[in-house]
Design an enzyme around this catalytic site. Sequence first.
Site, PDB file in Angstrom:
ATOM      1  CD  GLU A  88      -2.406   0.990   2.957  1.00 37.06           C
ATOM      2  OE1 GLU A  88      -1.994   0.143   3.783  1.00 37.06           O
ATOM      3  OE2 GLU A  88      -3.359   1.746   3.192  1.00 37.06           O
TER       4      GLU A  88
ATOM      5  CB  CYS B 294      -4.006  -2.068   4.407  1.00 38.22           C
ATOM      6  SG  CYS B 294      -3.056  -2.429   5.916  1.00 38.22           S
TER       7      CYS B 294
ATOM      8  CE  LYS C 113      -7.153   0.988   3.999  1.00 35.36           C
ATOM      9  NZ  LYS C 113      -5.822   1.273   4.602  1.00 35.36           N
TER      10      LYS C 113
END
Length: 269
Positions: free
Chosen positions: A43, A149, A115
């Site tokens: 990331e 993540c 995300k």
Amino acid sequence: MVNTTVGFLQFKPELGKVKDNVERVRGIIEQAGILPRYLVLPELFSTGYAIMDAKLLMELAEDTVEGGLAVRTLRGLARKYRIYISFGIAERHKGKLYNSAVLVGPGGLIGVYRKLHLFYKENLIYTRGDMGLPVFTTGKGIRVGMIVCFDYFFPESIRTLALKGAHIILHPSNLVMPYCQTFTRVRSAENRVFVVCANRTGSEMLEGEELNFTGMSQVTSPKGDVILSVDRTFEGIEVVDISIDEAIHKSINPFNDIMKMRRTDVYFT
Ligand code: ACM
């Protein structure tokens, strides 16, 4: 039988040093003895993690269509080596910042994922993802999805991608908690998909707090096995062979197809 290879690149990005980080990654890829067909980077690999200055981050971020240094370089490497690369960057789009994963392949840019579940102070600087959970069809009909993540913490993320037909989940990460390596084993088994998690190493200061990134990137299989892993400090690329058939068949015995038997009439959504 559809066989392929997956792998991760684990390293320590330097905070705010986009050019150095992109060059470091280029060097690791160019010098790798063997490259996987699907390679995952961490990331925010080009900027580092703990930038809380929106003006600075806006300057370092990239527009994925136009492509800044990271997108252009990775696009070139994917074309040169005929591989797919998923990598995390700060994405700039219409005056907003997203914590995004980009997928490039031999033919150029394939897609972007923003995300959905922002972690901790990311909520102060990034906008929550607005592109859903797309699945992309690549060579040999292999379908891939991306999460970034902390998305792993929400079972719905990988479940949604699996229900949409993904065989491999590409997971750029900057992990600081101890859960992911265990949780993604379960996510792999409960959805019968491969999860390729690329974490970073090293530490950064976030407004006076030390963040220690846990490394230990890994690949988990549809049986819930860890089929590739490294330690906290490893830097480089590791590769493993996989059979996509394992992710196509969702039955664990003649009576239990774990996707078909889901009791959607009962579940709370
Ligand atoms: C995280 O989502 N970077 C922990």
